[in-house]
Scaffold this motif. Sequence first.
Motif, PDB file in Angstrom:
ATOM      1  N   ILE A  42     -20.717 100.601  23.847  1.00  0.00           N
ATOM      2  CA  ILE A  42     -21.411 101.884  24.014  1.00  0.00           C
ATOM      3  C   ILE A  42     -21.022 102.844  22.893  1.00  0.00           C
ATOM      4  CG2 ILE A  42     -21.735 103.884  25.516  1.00  0.00           C
ATOM      5  CD1 ILE A  42     -23.013 101.348  26.603  1.00  0.00           C
ATOM      6  N   ILE A  43     -22.033 103.449  22.267  1.00  0.00           N
ATOM      7  CA  ILE A  43     -21.791 104.462  21.234  1.00  0.00           C
ATOM      8  C   ILE A  43     -21.687 105.837  21.883  1.00  0.00           C
ATOM      9  CG2 ILE A  43     -22.684 105.581  19.158  1.00  0.00           C
ATOM     10  CD1 ILE A  43     -24.196 102.976  18.572  1.00  0.00           C
ATOM     11  N   CYS A  44     -22.672 106.170  22.663  1.00  0.00           N
ATOM     12  CA  CYS A  44     -22.615 107.421  23.426  1.00  0.00           C
ATOM     13  C   CYS A  44     -23.475 107.290  24.667  1.00  0.00           C
ATOM     14  CB  CYS A  44     -23.005 108.634  22.588  1.00  0.00           C
ATOM     15  SG  CYS A  44     -24.681 108.648  21.993  1.00  0.00           S
ATOM     16  N   THR A  45     -23.196 108.139  25.622  1.00  0.00           N
ATOM     17  CA  THR A  45     -23.897 108.127  26.902  1.00  0.00           C
ATOM     18  C   THR A  45     -24.178 109.574  27.292  1.00  0.00           C
ATOM     19  OG1 THR A  45     -23.734 107.375  29.207  1.00  0.00           O
ATOM     20  CG2 THR A  45     -21.696 108.100  28.153  1.00  0.00           C
ATOM     21  N   SER A  46     -25.112 109.778  28.178  1.00  0.00           N
ATOM     22  CA  SER A  46     -25.396 111.134  28.642  1.00  0.00           C
ATOM     23  C   SER A  46     -25.329 111.169  30.162  1.00  0.00           C
ATOM     24  CB  SER A  46     -26.758 111.629  28.139  1.00  0.00           C
ATOM     25  OG  SER A  46     -27.790 110.702  28.412  1.00  0.00           O
ATOM     26  N   LEU A  47     -25.185 112.365  30.692  1.00  0.00           N
ATOM     27  CA  LEU A  47     -24.965 112.541  32.123  1.00  0.00           C
ATOM     28  C   LEU A  47     -26.259 112.944  32.818  1.00  0.00           C
ATOM     29  CD1 LEU A  47     -22.947 112.621  34.468  1.00  0.00           C
ATOM     30  CD2 LEU A  47     -22.477 115.004  33.870  1.00  0.00           C
TER      31      LEU A  47
ATOM     32  N   SER B 211     -22.457 102.865  32.051  1.00  0.00           N
ATOM     33  CA  SER B 211     -22.218 103.207  30.648  1.00  0.00           C
ATOM     34  C   SER B 211     -20.991 104.077  30.417  1.00  0.00           C
ATOM     35  CB  SER B 211     -23.451 103.914  30.068  1.00  0.00           C
ATOM     36  OG  SER B 211     -23.754 105.087  30.810  1.00  0.00           O
ATOM     37  N   PHE B 212     -20.284 104.477  31.471  1.00  0.00           N
ATOM     38  CA  PHE B 212     -19.057 105.250  31.270  1.00  0.00           C
ATOM     39  C   PHE B 212     -17.888 104.300  30.991  1.00  0.00           C
ATOM     40  CE2 PHE B 212     -20.660 108.962  34.147  1.00  0.00           C
ATOM     41  CZ  PHE B 212     -21.600 109.283  33.186  1.00  0.00           C
ATOM     42  N   SER B 213     -18.114 103.384  30.094  1.00  0.00           N
ATOM     43  CA  SER B 213     -17.131 102.397  29.671  1.00  0.00           C
ATOM     44  C   SER B 213     -17.381 102.084  28.212  1.00  0.00           C
ATOM     45  CB  SER B 213     -17.257 101.122  30.515  1.00  0.00           C
ATOM     46  OG  SER B 213     -16.401 100.101  30.036  1.00  0.00           O
TER      47      SER B 213
ATOM     48  N   SER C  92     -26.087 122.966  31.867  1.00  0.00           N
ATOM     49  CA  SER C  92     -26.562 122.011  30.867  1.00  0.00           C
ATOM     50  C   SER C  92     -27.829 121.324  31.351  1.00  0.00           C
ATOM     51  CB  SER C  92     -25.487 120.956  30.566  1.00  0.00           C
ATOM     52  OG  SER C  92     -25.326 120.074  31.646  1.00  0.00           O
ATOM     53  N   ILE C  93     -28.659 120.940  30.381  1.00  0.00           N
ATOM     54  CA  ILE C  93     -29.802 120.083  30.674  1.00  0.00           C
ATOM     55  C   ILE C  93     -29.338 118.639  30.537  1.00  0.00           C
ATOM     56  CG2 ILE C  93     -32.158 119.438  30.036  1.00  0.00           C
ATOM     57  CD1 ILE C  93     -32.493 122.252  28.871  1.00  0.00           C
ATOM     58  N   ARG C  94     -28.849 118.312  29.340  1.00  0.00           N
ATOM     59  CA  ARG C  94     -28.215 117.022  29.113  1.00  0.00           C
ATOM     60  C   ARG C  94     -26.962 117.239  28.279  1.00  0.00           C
ATOM     61  NH1 ARG C  94     -30.268 115.126  32.825  1.00  0.00           N
ATOM     62  NH2 ARG C  94     -31.381 113.142  33.061  1.00  0.00           N
ATOM     63  N   CYS C  95     -25.871 116.632  28.735  1.00  0.00           N
ATOM     64  CA  CYS C  95     -24.612 116.657  27.993  1.00  0.00           C
ATOM     65  C   CYS C  95     -24.354 115.249  27.469  1.00  0.00           C
ATOM     66  CB  CYS C  95     -23.458 117.117  28.885  1.00  0.00           C
ATOM     67  SG  CYS C  95     -21.874 117.210  28.027  1.00  0.00           S
ATOM     68  N   VAL C  96     -24.209 115.111  26.168  1.00  0.00           N
ATOM     69  CA  VAL C  96     -23.952 113.812  25.546  1.00  0.00           C
ATOM     70  C   VAL C  96     -22.449 113.587  25.460  1.00  0.00           C
ATOM     71  CG1 VAL C  96     -24.143 112.481  23.407  1.00  0.00           C
ATOM     72  CG2 VAL C  96     -26.114 113.785  24.265  1.00  0.00           C
ATOM     73  N   ILE C  97     -22.029 112.388  25.813  1.00  0.00           N
ATOM     74  CA  ILE C  97     -20.605 112.026  25.817  1.00  0.00           C
ATOM     75  C   ILE C  97     -20.381 110.944  24.758  1.00  0.00           C
ATOM     76  CG2 ILE C  97     -18.743 111.063  27.218  1.00  0.00           C
ATOM     77  CD1 ILE C  97     -20.844 112.055  29.613  1.00  0.00           C
ATOM     78  N   TRP C  98     -19.544 111.261  23.787  1.00  0.00           N
ATOM     79  CA  TRP C  98     -19.315 110.356  22.665  1.00  0.00           C
ATOM     80  C   TRP C  98     -18.102 109.455  22.905  1.00  0.00           C
ATOM     81  CZ3 TRP C  98     -22.210 109.541  18.347  1.00  0.00           C
ATOM     82  CH2 TRP C  98     -23.207 110.472  18.054  1.00  0.00           C
ATOM     83  N   MET C  99     -18.288 108.184  22.607  1.00  0.00           N
ATOM     84  CA  MET C  99     -17.155 107.264  22.592  1.00  0.00           C
ATOM     85  C   MET C  99     -16.477 107.347  21.208  1.00  0.00           C
ATOM     86  SD  MET C  99     -17.323 105.855  25.549  1.00  0.00           S
ATOM     87  CE  MET C  99     -18.489 105.494  26.861  1.00  0.00           C
ATOM     88  N   LYS C 100     -15.186 107.054  21.153  1.00  0.00           N
ATOM     89  CA  LYS C 100     -14.516 107.019  19.871  1.00  0.00           C
ATOM     90  C   LYS C 100     -14.683 105.654  19.238  1.00  0.00           C
ATOM     91  CE  LYS C 100     -10.998 110.592  20.535  1.00  0.00           C
ATOM     92  NZ  LYS C 100      -9.540 110.893  20.582  1.00  0.00           N
TER      93      LYS C 100
END
Length: 416
Positions: A47-52, A183-185, A407-415
């Motif tokens: 996963i590169i990034c995911t959104s909530l 995807s929270f992995s 928030s409408i959409r918050c993007v969560i970035w993986m390192k």
Amino acid sequence: MDGKSSSNTAGKPIRCRAVIARKPREPLVIEEVIVAAPKPREVRIKIICTSLCHSDINYWKLEVDSCSRSKFNKSIVFFLLMLINDCCFLLKRSPAIFPRILGHEAIGVVESVGEGVHEVVEGDTVIPMFLPDCGECADCLSKKSNLCSKYPFHCTPWVGRDETSRFTDMNGETLYHFLFVSSFSEYTVVEVARVIKVDPAIPANRGCLLSCGVSTGVGAAWKAANVETGTTVAIFGLGAIGLAVAEGARLCGAKRIIGVDVNQDKFEIGKKFGVTDFVNPRNIGDKTVSQVIIEMTDGGADYCFECVGLTSLVHEAYASSRKGWGKTVILGVDQPEAMLTLSSFEVLHTGKSIMGSLFGGLKPKSDIPVLIKRCMDKELQLDAFVTHEVEFEDINKAFDLLLQGKSIRCVIWMKE
């Protein structure tokens, strides 16, 4: 490449970080987990990034029933969950099980594939989907449906057909899946029927939005309703999906887009997506919303969309649609036991129609690439949906922002 990979980790378990919901309504925790190798017709994705999405919030809030807490074997737990899911009109609840890895809006890169996979190869950029598209059944081969018959949609805690998980924690405890994606992995395993190869040029923090909410709303206007140029649209609820409906209606050439919401601030937000008029049910006195919309439009809106999940709003949306050709599309998810009550006389004599739409009627593997191209061509405004971006370690902040309505959409970035 068919079921093979040159990756050093191909065919082996991967140790990585994941965010785990161990108990309902409690802060999520980051732990090391083991992600099993993909089985036949499965893909393991970095996963590169995911959104909530609100669906993640809703399932995080669910209380676990006593049966799920018991140490039953997995087949009994699965049976009980399916019984709850399929017969929830009796039990009046949705299935819940913990510990679970949530998340279903994401974009990533194929790390390895299982046997029999030829649609994607290692290194492909992909979007995992909760809705399958097998490309083989009558529904997937038809232009009339996006409801795959080979992989019927239901809320299972497993990865797919074999009713097992690909996640375990460092103590060997099973971690359950969510909407076939989880995807929270940093790594996850998804059936290939739910994986779409996409143009790697799309920015990851925009492409991830197309896994669920934005696509659902845009698709509802484009595919489900087939909104026509110059028509009038009314949208009940200007959350992320409602705003996406507005964006879709704008792209379809709607002349007038009426937003309905109890939050007055949503009008200014909605204008970014094409909303031209606004109705706040709290500011219309003794009139109903349908009366106001009928007066505003001289007879009713051509297309109405219910995006909240309340049967009362479905009735109001139906009443707001124009006689003769008005169409109401249901996108919101109400309680399973909620019932609609429509007058048979009205249905017959007004000629209006009503329909439900899962994922906006989109066929994932053919329609998502179209949306990506429209995004790359600067037609589809994905930028406006992203109000916040956080690092993986700050995922609880993303939950707080959505719970507070900030928030409408918050993007969560993986390192990396």
